[in-house]
Design an enzyme around this catalytic site. Structure first.
Site: not given
Ligand SMILES: *[C@@H]1O[C@H](CO)[C@@H](O)[C@H](O)[C@H]1NC(C)=O
Ligand SMILES: *[C@@H]1O[C@H](CO)[C@@H](O)[C@H](O)[C@H]1NC(C)=O
Length: 424
Positions: A228, A339
């Site tokens: 990520e 997120e």
């Protein structure tokens, strides 16, 4: 060994924590630590961890945001504490680059004369010399904010959205909320995007807001592999509300392996200019200048390592292939988007923002975007993905809208304000 618990003074369950802390230390005293006190042991543990993370620098740079950036000899970086990396020969450049290996301008790991509008705040006060890497120094307080020494630098929960078969209860239970675009059903060897940079407001210190690329391998089980990269605001991790460049990796769905940035051994950095976890500056403002960062992650077909590039010229380094199981072969899904952690229970929301805090339909200059989203296919070429799916748990809180045009290729707007009249 049981992790030591620390008091996070901002949690509502403070009294409860205190009680358990007391209970825990009583337990320690009676059964585990015959000599000394729990508290001195805690201090020792924190100091030991700081010594592990903060290698002796050959130069230190004070950043205006309060960070200290240490220039660490490249061969002394945390990665080399890994038993498998003891005899590792650092690869100083990838053997393949999906944008063209022989384009030297794409390969620079040193400063060049090219315009680089986005930079890191600490650059105002100096640079690291060649053959060193800049590392954000971990402070004692950084570790004390974590739930335990062992959990410092790790994600708390499994938090990857699983678009197709999302179990609503599970999704809502974790408190993580997403607004993402994704592709699956093929083999992927990398992904890129240019990500609009904002500084979203975080209501509670134990929440965060991030915008990133996920490169995923395996199913969503206990052995999920993930790489990520993107930007995040995380008061818990960094102690402030600044927007910071970050990476994360795990090979077991956030359990024992992996961490943010260089907070465990894994990622091998070769770049002397960009510090993981350092503040990005400037950030975008509504109806004002817009800033974005490009991130490219790709698998070197020869060595098998996963490389990362930031901006147009900064090849940061790589995750060695052996860290992973599924990703040692290829990725099976790519996700792009935002997120946040929502700490309210029972379907209620805090006003923690995602992206710019505005909904997608507000468009450029107000809503946050990902543009030129691409994947690296099995011929190792960058291409716009077909069949992009989108996912959000509650579109009244945070939403996503895709589109495509000549300038931006495949793109999407995403984000939202969290709590609002339609999102209680
Ligand atoms: C971060 O922002 C929140 C509100 O958005 C504020 O309450 C808090 O004090 C800020 N934290 C720091 C360390 O500046
Ligand atoms: C999560 O909770 C909200 C509010 O209780 C609900 O509207 C939503 O459908 C739930 N599930 C998912 C997958 O979003």
């Amino acid at each position: 060994m049981a992790p030591l618990h620390f008091i996070s003074s901002k949690t509502p369950s403070f009294t409860l924590s205190l009680f358990f802390l007391f209970f825990f230390f009583t337990l320690c005293w009676s059964s585990r630590v015959p000599r000394g006190t729990g508290l001195s042991r805690q201090k020792l543990e924190v100091q030991k961890h700081l010594n592990r993370l903060n290698k002796p620098p050959i130069k230190s740079i004070q950043s205006p945001d309060g960070d200290t950036i240490d220039c660490i000899p490249i061969s002394h970086q945390p990665a080399f504490d890994h038993p498998f990396l003891k005899d590792h020969k650092i690869q100083m450049r990838p053997s393949y680059h999906p944008e063209g290996l022989f384009d030297e301008s794409k390969m620079s790991t040193e400063s060049s004369e090219k315009a680089k509008p986005m930079s890191q705040l600490w650059h105002m006060n100096g640079r690291c010399p060649a053959d060193t890497i800049p590392v954000r120094r971990t402070k004692k307080d950084d570790i004390l904010r974590a739930s335990s020494v062992k959990r410092y630098g790790k994600k708390k929960h499994r938090s990857i959205p699983k678009p197709r078969s999302a179990d609503p209860d599970l999704v809502n239970e974790s408190g993580h909320q997403h607004a993402i675009a994704y592709v699956e059903g093929d083999k992927y060897y990398g992904a890129r995007a240019t990500i609009n940079v904002w500084e979203p407001k975080i209501q509670q210190a134990n929440e965060f807001s991030l915008s990133q690329i996920w490169v995923l391998g395996g199913s969503f089980g206990e052995d999920l592999n993930s790489i990520e990269a993107g930007w995040q605001v995380s008061p818990d991790l960094y102690g402030d509300n600044n927007t910071r460049l970050f990476t994360y990796w795990t090979s077991d769905a956030y359990q024992a392996t992996g961490c943010y940035n260089l907070l465990c051994s894994g990622f091998i950095q070769i770049n002397s200019e960009i510090a993981m976890g350092a503040s990005i500056s400037p950030v975008s403002a509504v109806r004002n200048s817009q800033y974005d960062i490009s991130i490219l992650v790709w698998k070197d077909p020869k060595e098998g390592n996963w490389w990362m590039q930031f901006g147009n010229g900064y090849v940061l380094g790589y995750w060695p292939s052996f860290l992973f199981s599924y990703l040692a072969e290829s990725a099976s899904m790519i996700e792009w988007g935002g997120e946040v952690v929502n700490s309210e229970a029972d379907g209620h929301h805090t006003s923690t923002q995602m992206g710019s805090g505005r909904f997608p339909e507000e468009g450029f200059g107000k809503a946050s975007y990902f543009r030129n989203i691409q994947v690296v296919d099995s011929s190792n070429n960058l291409k716009a993905p077909k069949n992009i799916g989108t996912f959000t748990e509650q579109s009244n809180c945070y939403d996503v809208q895709t589109g495509s045009n000549e300038d931006w290729g495949r793109y999407f707007y995403y984000g939202g304000p969290g709590k609002n009249p339609n999102c209680p």
